[in-house]
Motif scaffolding. Structure first.
Motif, short mmCIF file in Angstrom:
data_model
loop_
_atom_site.label_atom_id
_atom_site.label_comp_id
_atom_site.label_asym_id
_atom_site.label_seq_id
_atom_site.Cartn_x
_atom_site.Cartn_y
_atom_site.Cartn_z
N LYS A 61 7.92 -44.65 50.32
CA LYS A 61 7.71 -43.69 51.40
C LYS A 61 8.94 -42.80 51.58
O LYS A 61 8.81 -41.60 51.85
CB LYS A 61 7.39 -44.41 52.71
N GLN A 62 10.11 -43.38 51.43
CA GLN A 62 11.34 -42.60 51.55
C GLN A 62 11.41 -41.53 50.46
O GLN A 62 11.79 -40.39 50.73
CB GLN A 62 12.57 -43.52 51.48
N ALA A 63 11.02 -41.86 49.25
CA ALA A 63 11.02 -40.88 48.16
C ALA A 63 10.03 -39.76 48.45
O ALA A 63 10.31 -38.59 48.19
CB ALA A 63 10.69 -41.55 46.83
N LYS A 64 8.87 -40.09 49.00
CA LYS A 64 7.88 -39.07 49.35
C LYS A 64 8.40 -38.18 50.47
O LYS A 64 8.21 -36.96 50.46
CB LYS A 64 6.55 -39.71 49.73
N ASN A 65 9.05 -38.79 51.48
CA ASN A 65 9.61 -38.00 52.58
C ASN A 65 10.69 -37.04 52.09
O ASN A 65 10.82 -35.92 52.61
CB ASN A 65 10.18 -38.91 53.67
N LEU A 66 11.48 -37.47 51.13
CA LEU A 66 12.52 -36.61 50.57
C LEU A 66 11.95 -35.55 49.63
O LEU A 66 12.62 -34.57 49.31
CB LEU A 66 13.56 -37.44 49.82
N GLY A 67 10.73 -35.75 49.17
CA GLY A 67 10.11 -34.81 48.22
C GLY A 67 10.63 -34.99 46.80
O GLY A 67 10.59 -34.04 46.01
N MET A 68 11.08 -36.19 46.45
CA MET A 68 11.62 -36.45 45.12
C MET A 68 10.52 -36.31 44.08
O MET A 68 9.42 -36.83 44.25
CB MET A 68 12.23 -37.84 45.03
N GLN A 69 10.83 -35.59 43.03
CA GLN A 69 9.87 -35.38 41.95
C GLN A 69 10.64 -35.25 40.64
O GLN A 69 11.62 -34.51 40.56
CB GLN A 69 9.07 -34.11 42.22
N PHE A 70 10.19 -35.97 39.63
CA PHE A 70 10.87 -35.97 38.34
C PHE A 70 9.88 -35.68 37.23
O PHE A 70 8.71 -36.06 37.31
CB PHE A 70 11.54 -37.33 38.08
N LEU A 71 10.37 -35.03 36.20
CA LEU A 71 9.58 -34.76 34.99
C LEU A 71 10.14 -35.64 33.88
O LEU A 71 11.35 -35.61 33.60
CB LEU A 71 9.67 -33.29 34.59
N VAL A 72 9.28 -36.45 33.27
CA VAL A 72 9.69 -37.32 32.16
C VAL A 72 9.07 -36.77 30.90
O VAL A 72 7.86 -36.66 30.79
CB VAL A 72 9.22 -38.77 32.40
N LYS A 73 9.92 -36.40 29.95
CA LYS A 73 9.44 -35.93 28.66
C LYS A 73 9.73 -37.01 27.63
O LYS A 73 10.85 -37.50 27.52
CB LYS A 73 10.12 -34.62 28.25
N VAL A 74 8.70 -37.39 26.90
CA VAL A 74 8.82 -38.44 25.89
C VAL A 74 8.86 -37.78 24.53
O VAL A 74 7.89 -37.13 24.12
CB VAL A 74 7.65 -39.43 25.98
N GLU A 75 9.99 -37.91 23.87
CA GLU A 75 10.09 -37.48 22.49
C GLU A 75 10.08 -38.73 21.63
O GLU A 75 9.99 -39.83 22.14
CB GLU A 75 11.35 -36.64 22.29
N VAL A 149 0.05 -43.33 30.84
CA VAL A 149 -0.31 -43.68 29.47
C VAL A 149 0.49 -42.74 28.58
O VAL A 149 0.26 -41.53 28.58
CB VAL A 149 -1.83 -43.55 29.22
N ILE A 150 1.43 -43.28 27.83
CA ILE A 150 2.42 -42.47 27.11
C ILE A 150 1.95 -42.18 25.69
O ILE A 150 1.54 -43.07 24.96
CB ILE A 150 3.78 -43.19 27.09
N ASN A 151 2.05 -40.91 25.34
CA ASN A 151 1.87 -40.43 23.97
C ASN A 151 3.12 -39.65 23.62
O ASN A 151 3.82 -39.13 24.50
CB ASN A 151 0.64 -39.53 23.86
N ASP A 152 3.44 -39.50 22.34
CA ASP A 152 4.63 -38.77 21.94
C ASP A 152 4.53 -37.31 22.30
O ASP A 152 3.45 -36.71 22.30
CB ASP A 152 4.84 -38.90 20.43
N ASP A 153 5.68 -36.72 22.61
CA ASP A 153 5.83 -35.29 22.88
C ASP A 153 4.92 -34.81 24.01
O ASP A 153 4.31 -33.75 23.93
CB ASP A 153 5.58 -34.47 21.61
N VAL A 154 4.84 -35.58 25.09
CA VAL A 154 4.05 -35.21 26.26
C VAL A 154 4.95 -35.34 27.48
O VAL A 154 5.85 -36.17 27.53
CB VAL A 154 2.80 -36.13 26.38
N GLU A 155 4.70 -34.49 28.49
CA GLU A 155 5.46 -34.55 29.73
C GLU A 155 4.64 -35.22 30.83
O GLU A 155 3.42 -35.04 30.90
CB GLU A 155 5.84 -33.13 30.17
N TYR A 156 5.32 -35.98 31.69
CA TYR A 156 4.67 -36.69 32.77
C TYR A 156 5.42 -36.41 34.07
O TYR A 156 6.64 -36.50 34.10
CB TYR A 156 4.66 -38.20 32.51
N TRP A 157 4.68 -36.10 35.12
CA TRP A 157 5.27 -35.88 36.45
C TRP A 157 5.24 -37.20 37.22
O TRP A 157 4.21 -37.85 37.31
CB TRP A 157 4.49 -34.82 37.22
N LEU A 158 6.37 -37.54 37.77
CA LEU A 158 6.48 -38.72 38.63
C LEU A 158 6.84 -38.24 40.02
O LEU A 158 7.87 -37.59 40.22
CB LEU A 158 7.56 -39.68 38.12
N ASN A 159 5.98 -38.53 41.00
CA ASN A 159 6.26 -38.12 42.37
C ASN A 159 5.66 -39.10 43.35
O ASN A 159 4.91 -39.95 43.03
CB ASN A 159 5.75 -36.72 42.65
#
Length: 159
Positions: A61-75, A149-159
């Motif tokens: 909940k604290q992360a949501k209140n802060l608006g934390m958002q990360f992009l994970v790119k899997v190479e 669900v991870i595949n190579d060379d794809v980006e994923y948003w974590l929020n």
């Protein structure tokens, strides 16, 4: 009159003994397999883990209140994590990749940002398939947790 044969010279007693020995051997093999492949998903201390889940919910909940958002790119052999929301976070991240069924594939990394603000994590093996990804601030004040669900060379948003 002929003398009757002793029991060990008849077919049926040996047939029954062989069947029983076969069942005993198969049971021992099954027992050995069950002992070697014990389920690692069952918790010994479920009460403490239940209390910890409530603490985790506060961090999420604290992360949501802060608006934390990360992009994970899997190479192929590298993860690149960049922040795109919330107050700028420059401290180290505790990154956990948790496999849903195979505990020996789980890994945790403390990642530090490079000059561009990206967190780069070198992987020994390429990772694919379903994972529970957890990002947590080094001070343990917030947490982002999501299943991807991870595949190579794809980006994923974590929020």
């Amino acid at each position: 009159m002929s003398e009757p044969l002793p029991w060990y010279k008849h077919f049926w007693p040996w047939f029954i003994v062989v069947l029983l020995l076969g069942v005993i051997i198969k049971s021992l093999v099954a027992l050995n397999i069950a002992i070697d492949n014990a389920d690692s998903l069952v918790s010994d201390d479920y009460y403490k883990e239940g209390k910890a889940i409530n603490m985790d919910l506060r961090k999420i909940k604290q992360a949501k209140n802060l608006g934390m958002q990360f992009l994970v790119k899997v190479e192929e052999h590298q993860l690149i994590i960049t922040q795109h929301g919330g107050p700028q976070y420059k401290a180290a991240l505790q990154v956990s990749f948790i496999h849903p069924t195979l505990e020996d594939k789980d890994f945790n990394v403390n990642a530090t940002a490079d000059g561009t603000g990206a967190y780069r994590i070198a992987l020994s093996n390429a990772i694919t398939g379903p994972w529970n990804v957890r990002l947590e601030g080094f001070d343990n004040s917030w947490r982002i947790q999501q299943r991807v669900v991870i595949n190579d060379d794809v980006e994923y948003w974590l929020n």
